[in-house]
Each structure stands twice: as structure tokens, then as C-alpha cells.
Design a protein around this motif. Structure first.
Motif, PDB file in Angstrom:
ATOM      1  N   UNK A 141       0.827  -1.214   0.000  1.00  0.00           N
ATOM      2  CA  UNK A 141       0.000   0.000   0.000  1.00  0.00           C
ATOM      3  C   UNK A 141       0.860   1.262   0.000  1.00  0.00           C
ATOM      4  N   UNK A 142       1.944   1.260   0.754  1.00  0.00           N
ATOM      5  CA  UNK A 142       2.842   2.410   0.759  1.00  0.00           C
ATOM      6  C   UNK A 142       3.398   2.652  -0.648  1.00  0.00           C
ATOM      7  N   UNK A 143       3.777   1.576  -1.333  1.00  0.00           N
ATOM      8  CA  UNK A 143       4.300   1.697  -2.695  1.00  0.00           C
ATOM      9  C   UNK A 143       3.240   2.242  -3.643  1.00  0.00           C
ATOM     10  N   UNK A 144       1.996   1.767  -3.494  1.00  0.00           N
ATOM     11  CA  UNK A 144       0.930   2.195  -4.393  1.00  0.00           C
ATOM     12  C   UNK A 144       0.494   3.632  -4.137  1.00  0.00           C
ATOM     13  N   UNK A 145       0.547   4.067  -2.873  1.00  0.00           N
ATOM     14  CA  UNK A 145       0.038   5.394  -2.534  1.00  0.00           C
ATOM     15  C   UNK A 145       1.098   6.486  -2.613  1.00  0.00           C
ATOM     16  N   UNK A 146       2.337   6.154  -2.254  1.00  0.00           N
ATOM     17  CA  UNK A 146       3.405   7.159  -2.240  1.00  0.00           C
ATOM     18  C   UNK A 146       4.430   6.956  -3.349  1.00  0.00           C
ATOM     19  N   UNK A 147       4.570   5.722  -3.811  1.00  0.00           N
ATOM     20  CA  UNK A 147       5.565   5.413  -4.833  1.00  0.00           C
ATOM     21  C   UNK A 147       6.486   4.301  -4.368  1.00  0.00           C
ATOM     22  N   UNK A 148       7.010   3.507  -5.300  1.00  0.00           N
ATOM     23  CA  UNK A 148       7.855   2.366  -4.918  1.00  0.00           C
ATOM     24  C   UNK A 148       9.130   2.752  -4.184  1.00  0.00           C
ATOM     25  N   UNK A 149       9.603   3.980  -4.367  1.00  0.00           N
ATOM     26  CA  UNK A 149      10.839   4.407  -3.695  1.00  0.00           C
ATOM     27  C   UNK A 149      10.680   4.412  -2.182  1.00  0.00           C
ATOM     28  N   UNK A 150       9.440   4.522  -1.689  1.00  0.00           N
ATOM     29  CA  UNK A 150       9.210   4.626  -0.245  1.00  0.00           C
ATOM     30  C   UNK A 150       9.279   3.277   0.473  1.00  0.00           C
ATOM     31  N   UNK A 151       9.266   2.195  -0.263  1.00  0.00           N
ATOM     32  CA  UNK A 151       9.340   0.888   0.381  1.00  0.00           C
ATOM     33  C   UNK A 151      10.686   0.210   0.148  1.00  0.00           C
ATOM     34  N   UNK A 156      14.036   0.887   9.144  1.00  0.00           N
ATOM     35  CA  UNK A 156      13.181   0.263  10.151  1.00  0.00           C
ATOM     36  C   UNK A 156      11.807   0.006   9.561  1.00  0.00           C
ATOM     37  N   UNK A 157      11.286  -1.190   9.789  1.00  0.00           N
ATOM     38  CA  UNK A 157       9.924  -1.524   9.367  1.00  0.00           C
ATOM     39  C   UNK A 157       9.430  -2.642  10.285  1.00  0.00           C
ATOM     40  N   UNK A 158       8.864  -2.244  11.434  1.00  0.00           N
ATOM     41  CA  UNK A 158       8.506  -3.190  12.474  1.00  0.00           C
ATOM     42  C   UNK A 158       7.120  -2.880  13.055  1.00  0.00           C
ATOM     43  N   UNK A 159       6.413  -3.900  13.530  1.00  0.00           N
ATOM     44  CA  UNK A 159       5.102  -3.661  14.160  1.00  0.00           C
ATOM     45  C   UNK A 159       5.238  -2.820  15.420  1.00  0.00           C
ATOM     46  N   UNK A 175       2.671  -0.229  11.626  1.00  0.00           N
ATOM     47  CA  UNK A 175       4.105  -0.481  11.565  1.00  0.00           C
ATOM     48  C   UNK A 175       4.859   0.842  11.616  1.00  0.00           C
ATOM     49  N   UNK A 176       5.988   0.826  12.307  1.00  0.00           N
ATOM     50  CA  UNK A 176       6.902   1.974  12.267  1.00  0.00           C
ATOM     51  C   UNK A 176       7.823   1.776  11.074  1.00  0.00           C
ATOM     52  N   UNK A 177       7.858   2.757  10.190  1.00  0.00           N
ATOM     53  CA  UNK A 177       8.680   2.702   8.992  1.00  0.00           C
ATOM     54  C   UNK A 177       9.601   3.925   8.972  1.00  0.00           C
ATOM     55  N   UNK A 178      10.892   3.698   9.145  1.00  0.00           N
ATOM     56  CA  UNK A 178      11.866   4.796   9.147  1.00  0.00           C
ATOM     57  C   UNK A 178      12.613   4.801   7.813  1.00  0.00           C
ATOM     58  N   UNK A 179      12.625   5.968   7.170  1.00  0.00           N
ATOM     59  CA  UNK A 179      13.267   6.122   5.864  1.00  0.00           C
ATOM     60  C   UNK A 179      14.688   6.643   6.018  1.00  0.00           C
ATOM     61  N   UNK A 180      15.498   6.359   5.030  1.00  0.00           N
ATOM     62  CA  UNK A 180      16.852   6.906   5.000  1.00  0.00           C
ATOM     63  C   UNK A 180      16.927   8.169   4.145  1.00  0.00           C
ATOM     64  N   UNK A 181      15.788   8.827   3.943  1.00  0.00           N
ATOM     65  CA  UNK A 181      15.732  10.083   3.197  1.00  0.00           C
ATOM     66  C   UNK A 181      15.026  11.131   4.043  1.00  0.00           C
ATOM     67  N   UNK A 182      15.296  12.397   3.742  1.00  0.00           N
ATOM     68  CA  UNK A 182      14.677  13.493   4.462  1.00  0.00           C
ATOM     69  C   UNK A 182      13.321  13.868   3.885  1.00  0.00           C
ATOM     70  N   UNK A 183      12.610  14.789   4.575  1.00  0.00           N
ATOM     71  CA  UNK A 183      11.263  15.182   4.174  1.00  0.00           C
ATOM     72  C   UNK A 183      11.249  15.851   2.803  1.00  0.00           C
ATOM     73  N   UNK A 184      12.268  16.658   2.506  1.00  0.00           N
ATOM     74  CA  UNK A 184      12.309  17.347   1.209  1.00  0.00           C
ATOM     75  C   UNK A 184      12.447  16.345   0.064  1.00  0.00           C
ATOM     76  N   UNK A 185      13.321  15.366   0.234  1.00  0.00           N
ATOM     77  CA  UNK A 185      13.479  14.347  -0.800  1.00  0.00           C
ATOM     78  C   UNK A 185      12.225  13.493  -0.919  1.00  0.00           C
ATOM     79  N   UNK A 186      11.587  13.211   0.208  1.00  0.00           N
ATOM     80  CA  UNK A 186      10.343  12.445   0.184  1.00  0.00           C
ATOM     81  C   UNK A 186       9.271  13.182  -0.610  1.00  0.00           C
TER      82      UNK A 186
END
Length: 267
Positions: A141-151, A156-159, A175-186
Motif C-alpha cells: 500500500x505504501x508503494x501504491x500510494x506514495x511510490x515504490x521508492x518509499x518501500x 526500520x519496518x517493524x510492528x 508499523x513503524x517505517x523509518x526512511x533513509x531520506x529526508x522530508x524534502x526528498x520524500x
């Protein structure tokens, strides 16, 4: 009011292979409502997996699921009598950027909840292997709604928790999902994804991506300003249970990234 239960264990899902049985009178109400809201044919009455039984414990919470449909979900969501709640089960991601921003999506005007602000996620579905996997559903769902780059390339990706009850009686697995990119890049990646969807003629589910600093004061101000547009679980999760939610995310982040510093402040 939703009930939030914190657990770092995966919720165990079991499909009963049985349909939710609706009385003929109730089904007529569902069908009449569907004919009204879907007069333009914009929605698809697909299958929905709903909780038929929930067992909460400290090890592995368990949910049994039965099959209903989207028409039942929509009618039950707008039925003030709660005659036959559709406890649809979904998974969602609490997404944090590397510079400490929470990412929330705003539903597009063509969806069933236009303008609603929520965590990226969606309904639990059977996989190609006919098995149930909440984490895989969340990632899809994250890939479909935000784009495949977000998954991809997640730190971190844990319940973290699940919720029951609330306005529509849905059951959410978070789930807690921590990205290795900043908000501007997101934001740029989301914008690129929207443009790509436009080229193919695909309608985006999210119209806008909100980035809110993951600190109590900033989240409280955002929720106050967005009153009336928020999904029902955001305030209970991030305001009423701020200490436990932020502490749980930080603990998970330290476990997976020991060198990381403090990512949030509370007031």
C-alpha cells in the motif's frame, strides 16, 4: 474512541474461509446505499476481509477474518445505529523521515473519503499464495500510494501497535517505517510519482503529502488545525498515547540503528 494496544509482535491473521452472513433485510439496505453512492460507477464492490474474532494478549495478538464486501463497509461506516459493523482490517505505516518528520497522506477528491488525512496503508488482502501477511500488505500500500521508492532501503519496518473500535469499528495494524531520506526528498519523490501516474492516466489515491515534525507540540498543532479532516485513530495514537508511541518507535529505532540519536521531544 479507538483503543490502541502497543505490541512489537506481529499480529497473527487467520482466514476462516467463511463469509459474514448478513440478513436479507440488512443486505437490502446495503444494496440501496451502494446504488446511491455509486450512481456514477466510480467505485468497485470488491472483497473486504473483516474481523470476526479478536484475541488480545502480550505475545501474539490474533485476528480471525471473514469475507464481506466494500458495499457493506461503506454502508456500515455511515450507519449511526451500528446495526452490523464491518470490522474491516487494514495495515498502515507510521512513516518517519531521516530528519524527523512524520509523513501523512491526504485522500484525493475521487476517493470515498476525500480530504481525509491518514497514515499510508490499506485493507488486508490475501496474497498470491493465498496467505495473509499484514506487513506485506502495508508495504504494498505504501508503494501504491506514495511510490515504490518509499518501500526500498528502509532503516526500520517493524510492528508497533494495533487499534480496535473507533468511528467505523475498523481494526488497524500499524508499523513503524523509518526512511533513509529526508522530508524534502520524500516530497520530491512523491511529486515525481504523481507525475508518472498522470502520464499513465492512473488516479492517485493521495492528493497531497503532509510532513509534520515528529515532536509533540508540532503534531498537536497540526491535529488541531486539521480537525474534521483526520482519520479517527490519529489523535488517540499520537496525542493521547504520545509517550508510549514515541518511546516505542525510539526503542525500535535504537535496536536497529544503535548509533542514532534522539529523534523526538515530548512536552
Amino acid at each position: 474512541m479507538p483503543t490502541i494496544t502497543f505490541s512489537q509482535s506481529e499480529v497473527l491473521l487467520r482466514h476462516t474461509n467463511l463469509p459474514l452472513v448478513l440478513t436479507s433485510g440488512y443486505r437490502r439496505k446495503v444494496n440501496d446505499h451502494w446504488d446511491r453512492v455509486n450512481a456514477g460507477g466510480q467505485f468497485f464492490n470488491g472483497p473486504v476481509l473483516a474481523a470476526s474474532a479478536i484475541t488480545e494478549d502480550d505475545t501474539h495478538p490474533r485476528i480471525e477474518l471473514a469475507l464481506t464486501d466494500y458495499a457493506h463497509y461503506l454502508y456500515a461506516a455511515h450507519d449511526p445505529t451500528h446495526e452490523f459493523d464491518c470490522r474491516a482490517v487494514f495495515s498502515a505505516a507510521i512513516i518517519l523521515t531521516s530528519d524527523n518528520f512524520l509523513l501523512l497522506g491526504e485522500m484525493a477528491s475521487h476517493t470515498s473519503a476525500p480530504g481525509q488525512i491518514q497514515c499510508p496503508g490499506g485493507g488486508i488482502e490475501l496474497g498470491d499464495d493465498r496467505k495473509l501477511n499484514a506487513k506485506a500488505c502495508c508495504q504494498r500500500e505504501v508503494s501504491e500510494e506514495l511510490g515504490p521508492a518509499f518501500s526500498r532501503d528502509l532503516r526500520l519496518f517493524q510492528p508497533i501497535c494495533f487499534k480496535t473500535g473507533g468511528k467505523h469499528s475498523t481494526v488497524g495494524i500499524f508499523y513503524a517505517m523509518a526512511l533513509d531520506i529526508g522530508a524534502e526528498q520524500a516530497a520530491q519523490l512523491f511529486s515525481d510519482y504523481q507525475r508518472a501516474q498522470g502520464v499513465t492516466g492512473e488516479l492517485p489515491e493521495f492528493e497531497r503529502l503532509h510532513a509534520v515534525r515528529f515532536e509533540f507540540q508540532h503534531i498537536r498543532d497540526f491535529i488541531k488545525l486539521s480537525h474534521g479532516h483526520l482519520v479517527d485513530y490519529l489523535a488517540p495514537l499520537l496525542i493521547d498515547n504520545w509517550q508510549e508511541a514515541s518511546s516505542a518507535i525510539l526503542a525500535l529505532d535504537r535496536d536497529h540503528h544503535p548509533s542514532s540519536g534522539t529523534r523526538t521531544n515530548s512536552s
